[in-house]
Write an enzyme that holds these catalytic residues in place. Structure first.
Site, PDB file in Angstrom:
ATOM      1  N   GLU A  67      -3.761 -32.685 -77.743  1.00 19.83           N
ATOM      2  CA  GLU A  67      -4.714 -32.483 -76.654  1.00 19.83           C
ATOM      3  C   GLU A  67      -6.144 -32.403 -77.206  1.00 19.83           C
ATOM      4  O   GLU A  67      -7.087 -32.920 -76.603  1.00 19.83           O
ATOM      5  CB  GLU A  67      -4.361 -31.231 -75.867  1.00 19.83           C
ATOM      6  CG  GLU A  67      -3.079 -31.397 -75.047  1.00 19.83           C
ATOM      7  CD  GLU A  67      -2.733 -30.176 -74.227  1.00 19.83           C
ATOM      8  OE1 GLU A  67      -2.748 -30.256 -72.990  1.00 19.83           O
ATOM      9  OE2 GLU A  67      -2.427 -29.133 -74.841  1.00 19.83           O
ATOM     10  N   GLU A 108       5.607 -29.432 -75.379  1.00 16.86           N
ATOM     11  CA  GLU A 108       5.582 -28.161 -74.646  1.00 16.86           C
ATOM     12  C   GLU A 108       6.795 -27.961 -73.745  1.00 16.86           C
ATOM     13  O   GLU A 108       7.208 -26.823 -73.495  1.00 16.86           O
ATOM     14  CB  GLU A 108       4.302 -28.059 -73.805  1.00 16.86           C
ATOM     15  CG  GLU A 108       3.047 -27.785 -74.598  1.00 16.86           C
ATOM     16  CD  GLU A 108       2.382 -29.048 -75.147  1.00 16.86           C
ATOM     17  OE1 GLU A 108       1.261 -28.938 -75.655  1.00 16.86           O
ATOM     18  OE2 GLU A 108       3.008 -30.138 -75.073  1.00 16.86           O
TER      19      GLU A 108
END
Length: 695
Positions: free
Chosen positions: A105, A125
Site C-alpha cells: 500500500e 490482510e
C-alpha cells in the site's frame, strides 16, 4: 526523523531509507519518520524527486505485529500514504524482498515503482480477517485488471515481479539487487524526461466485465464459506470502480473498521500469534538441539514415504529401510513420484531432484545402514509389539546420541522408550498424512525424554516448514484424543436421530472443509475400527457405544478405498450410502432409543461441547501445555476452520458458560459421556477465559 528512517540527498534527489529490521515493519517510528521526511522535502524546492527504499533483506513486509492490539498512534497509515501521494515531486518506490500488506500500500502511494527481480508483492490482510485498509482496495484496481485485483486481495497470494510488471503494478524490474542505486538511476531518468507526479488515485479504474462482482461473491461464498473478510473485500473493490476515489477510500475504511470489530478477525489474529508462540517453551529455552543432517526412516508406506519426501525437500539426507526388495522398490517409487510432483509445482528444481535421487536418498532393507543416522523415525504398523521390535534393533545399531523417534499416533511413547537402553533419546514425532503436505507435527515428550531431544524435535519441525506442538503421553496425545471424544459425541447425535449426512452437512456449514463421516471414509474406516477394537477391553460398560461404524467395516465397507463407506463412490460424485441408515435404525431399536429430529445448531453444539470439554481435560492434565497448543493442533491437523480460531478460542467467543450449560443439557441424555471438565467449571465460575491460561 528517527533512526528507523534516514534521509540523504544525492544530486537533488532525496533518498529515504527505511531501516527497521528485520522486515522494515511499518511501526509508529517508521510512520513518523516518513512523515517528517516528506514534510521536510516539501520545504526544499531544490529536490527534484524522492526515492523510498528498504534497508536489509526487504522493502516493507507489512504492519508491525508488536503493535497489534494496542491503541493506534498518529500518523495513521492511510493518511500518511495520502500525504506521500500528494507530494509535488515524483516519488519512486524502489522495492525488493516481500512487499506485503501495508508495504505494498505504501508503494502504491508512490508515483512510480521499480522492483528487484525476485520481489514478491501482495495484500494478505484477508488471512487475518481484514481487508487492505490504507488504500489497497482503491489503488490496486486502478493499476491492474479488476479481476486480478479481486484475486490478489481475496486470496492474499503475492505475485512475482515479472507478473507485477505484466499487470502494470510496477513500472520496471531492476537489473541489479542494490535497490538504492536502482531507485536513484530510475529517479534521475524520470527527472531528465521531465516526468512529474503520477498519483495512482488520479488514474481511472479499470472497467470490469458485467456481473463480475456478483460472480466473485458467489465463488467466494463456496470457496471461503462463512468468511466475512473476502466478501467485504469485494464490496471495497466494487466501491473503487463505482465511487469517486475519496468516497471509495472512506468506504474502505468503514469496512476495515467493521472487520476489526469482528469475532473472525479476533480468531484469525489469535491463530496467527498462537502459531508463533507454540514453540516457545521454558524447557527448551537456550537448549541447543542435536546435530540433524542424516535421517533414517523405518517403513516406506504412505506415511514413511511422505516423511522421507518432507525431509529431502528440506535438504536432509535420508536413508529409508523397508522389509524386502519389493517394498524397497515401491517406497523408492513413491518418494520419486512425490518429489516429481514438487518439481511440477515449482517447489523443487530439476537439478535438485536429480541430486536427491543420485545421492541424498537411499533405500534398502539392512538396518545397519542407519548406524550413522542423527535421527531415526519409525513409521511402521500401529502395533506396540511391532514398534518394540523396531526400537530393539535401533538401540543396538544407532550411534550414541542419535534421536530415536516413533511416528505413533496413539501408542505409549514411554512404553516404547523402555525397550531401549536410552529412553532419554526417545521421542514421539506424530506426522499427519500426507506428511509432505500437512503442516502439523505433534512432538510427544516422554517421561525421560532429554530437553535437547525435545529441542531437536522442534528444530526438525522448523526445518521441515511444519508447526511443532508439544504433547504429553496419553492415548492419542492432543489431537487424536480430542477427536475420539468428539467422534463419540457426533455418533451420539446419530443415535439420537440425526443421519451421518445431516451431521456432515451441518459441520461443513459450520466451516469444516469435509464432514467427519466423509473424512472417515477418506482415511479408511478400518483405521478407526482397529483403534476401537484395541481399546475394547478397557471400555467402560457405562459408555453408550455406537456400533454402526463397526458394522460397516465388518461388512467390508472401508470407505473410499473399497468404494463404499458412509458414502458410495461408484459414480462420478460420492452419494450417501443409504445402507448405513438401516444399520443405525436397527441399533436404535436394539438400544431402545426413540429417534427425534436434531437441528443443525444442536449438532454443532454437541460437536463443540465435546471438543472443548476434552480439550480442557487435556490442558488440565498437562498433555497440552496451554489452550493455544490445542487450537494450533486442531487448526493445522484436523481441519478446524481457521476463521474460528480453534476450539478454545471458539469457547471464549461464545462463552465458557455456554459450553458448560450445553454439557449439562446433553448429560440428561448420557451422563457418562457428558461430564464437565473441572477446568471448564472453574473458568465458568470465575468468569475467566481459556485465553487467560496462555501466558
Amino acid at each position: 526523523m528517527t533512526q528507523s528512517v534516514n534521509l540523504t540527498l544525492e544530486d537533488n534527489i532525496a533518498v529515504i531509507e527505511i531501516a527497521n529490521p528485520p522486515v522494515n515493519a511499518l511501526s509508529h517510528a517508521v510512520r513518523s519518520g516518513l512523515q517528517d521526511a516528506f514534510r521536510g522535502i516539501a520545504e526544499n524546492d531544490a529536490i527534484k524527486a524522492i526515492v523510498v527504499y528498504g534497508a536489509g533483506r526487504t522493502f516493507v513486509a507489512g504492519a508491525d505485529i508488536r503493535e497489534f492490539g494496542q491503541p493506534p498512534k498518529e500518523p495513521f497509515l492511510p493518511e500518511l500514504i495520502n500525504e506521500i501521494e500528494s507530494c509535488t515531486r515524483p516519488v519512486i518506490a524502489s522495492v525488493h524482498g516481500t512487499v506485503l500488506g501495508g508495504g505494498l500500500e505504501l508503494a502504491l502511494g508512490a508515483h512510480y515503482r521499480i522492483a528487484a527481480p525476485k520481489t514478491k508483492l501482495g495484500l494478505p490482510e484477508v488471512s487475518l480477517g481484514l481487508l487492505p485498509g490504507a488504500g489497497g482496495t482503491q489503488r490496486l484496481p486502478r493499476l491492474v485488471p479488476v479481476t486480478k485485483a479481486i484475486d490478489m486481495i481475496t486470496s492474499g497470494k503475492p505475485v512475482s515481479a515479472n507478473e507485477a510488471l505484466e499487470l502494470g503494478l510496477i513500472d520496471q524490474i531492476s537489473g541489479e539487487d542494490d535497490m538504492r542505486a536502482a531507485g536513484l538511476a530510475y529517479a534521475k531518468a524520470l527527472v531528465k524526461q521531465g516526468a512529474g507526479p503520477r498519483p495512482v488515485s488520479g488514474l481511472p479504474c479499470n472497467t470490469p466485465e458485467d456481473g463480475l462482482f456478483d460472480k466473485a461473491r458467489a465463488t467466494l461464498a463456496k470457496k471461503a464459506r462463512g468468511q466475512l473478510a473476502s466478501q467485504k473485500c469485494i464490496d471495497a473493490i466494487e466501491g473503487a470502480v463505482n465511487l469517486p476515489f475519496a468516497e471509495g477510500l472512506a468506504q474502505e475504511r468503514a469496512l476495515f473498521r467493521a472487520l476489526m470489530d469482528s469475532d473472525q478477525r479476533a480468531a484469525l489474529i489469535h491463530a496467527f500469534f498462537s502459531e508463533r508462540q507454540v514453540g516457545k517453551l521454558p524447557e527448551i529455552k537456550d537448549v541447543e538441539p542435536r546435530i540433524l543432517e542424516n535421517v533414517g526412516i523405518i517403513g516406506g508406506g504412505t506415511m514413511g514415504s511422505g516423511i522421507a519426501t518432507s525431509a529431502l525437500l528440506a535438504g536432509l539426507t535420508v536413508t529409508l529401510i523397508e522389509r524386502d526388495a519389493e517394498a524397497v522398490a515401491k517406497a523408492e517409487g513413491t518418494v520419486s513420484k512425490n518429489l516429481a510432483g514438487a518439481v511440477k509445482r515449482g517447489k523443487l528444481s530439476q537439478e535438485k531432484f536429480d541430486a536427491i535421487m543420485a545421492g541424498h536418498f537411499k533405500a534398502g532393507s539392512d538396518y545397519d545402514a542407519l548406524a550413522e543416522a542423527d535421527l531415526v523415525i519409525e513409521a511402521v504398523f500401529e502395533s506396540m509389539d511391532v514398534k518394540k521390535e523396531v526400537f530393539g534393533k535401533l538401540d543396538k545399531i544407532c550411534k550414541p546420541g542419535a534421536v530415536l523417534a516413533s511416528n505413533t499416533s496413539y501408542l505409549d511413547v514411554d512404553e516404547i522408550a523402555e525397550i531401549t537402553s536410552r529412553p532419554a533419546d526417545v521421542i514421539g514425532l506424530h506426522f499427519f498424512s500426507p506428511a509432505h503436505v500437512m503442516r502439523l507435527l505433534e512432538i510427544v515428550v516422554g517421561a525421560k525424554t532429554a530437553p535437547d531431544v525435545v529441542a531437536t524435535g522442534f528444530a526438525l519441525a522448523k526445518r521441515l516448514g511444519k508447526i511443532g506442538v508439544r504433547a504429553g503421553v496419553c492415548d492419542g496425545f492432543i489431537g487424536n484424543r480430542i477427536l475420539a471424544t468428539y467422534r463419540k459425541a457426533i455418533d451420539g447425535a446419530v443415535l439420537a436421530g440425526a443421519s451421518p449426512f445431516d451431521v456432515d452437512r451441518a459441520l461443513v456449514d459450520f466451516g469444516l472443509a469435509m464432514g467427519p463421516f466423509a473424512v472417515s471414509d477418506l482415511a479408511g474406516l478400518d483405521i478407526g475400527y482397529m483403534t476401537r477394537q484395541r481399546l475394547a477391553a478397557t471400555r467402560d460398560p457405562r459408555e453408550v457405544y455406537a456400533e454402526f461404524s463397526d458394522k460397516l467395516c465388518e461388512d467390508g465397507h472401508h470407505g473410499r478405498k473399497t468404494g463404499r463407506g458412509f458414502y458410495d463412490y461408484s459414480g462420478e460424485q460420492p452419494v450417501p450410502n443409504d445402507d448405513i441408515l438401516g444399520y443405525i435404525s436397527e441399533e436404535r431399536a436394539a438400544k431402545g432409543i426413540e429417534s427425534r429430529s436434531l437441528s443443525d445448531q444442536e449438532i454443532i453444539d454437541r460437536y463443540m461441547a465435546a471438543m472443548v470439554n476434552e480439550a480442557a481435560l487435556v490442558v488440565e492434565e498437562g498433555i497440552a501445555q496451554r489452550p493455544l497448543d490445542v487450537d494450533v493442533t486442531l487448526l493445522n491437523g484436523y481441519g478446524f476452520p481457521r476463521w474460528r480460531g480453534g476450539p478454545m478460542q471458539y469457547a471464549d467467543t461464545v462463552g465458557v458458560d455456554k459450553i458448560l450449560n450445553d454439557i449439562k443439557r446433553f448429560a440428561e441424555e448420557d451422563d457418562f459421556l457428558w461430564q464437565p471438565a473441572p477446568l471448564l467449571e472453574k473458568l465458568a465460575a470465575e468468569g475467566k477465559t481459556f485465553a487467560s491460561l496462555n501466558a
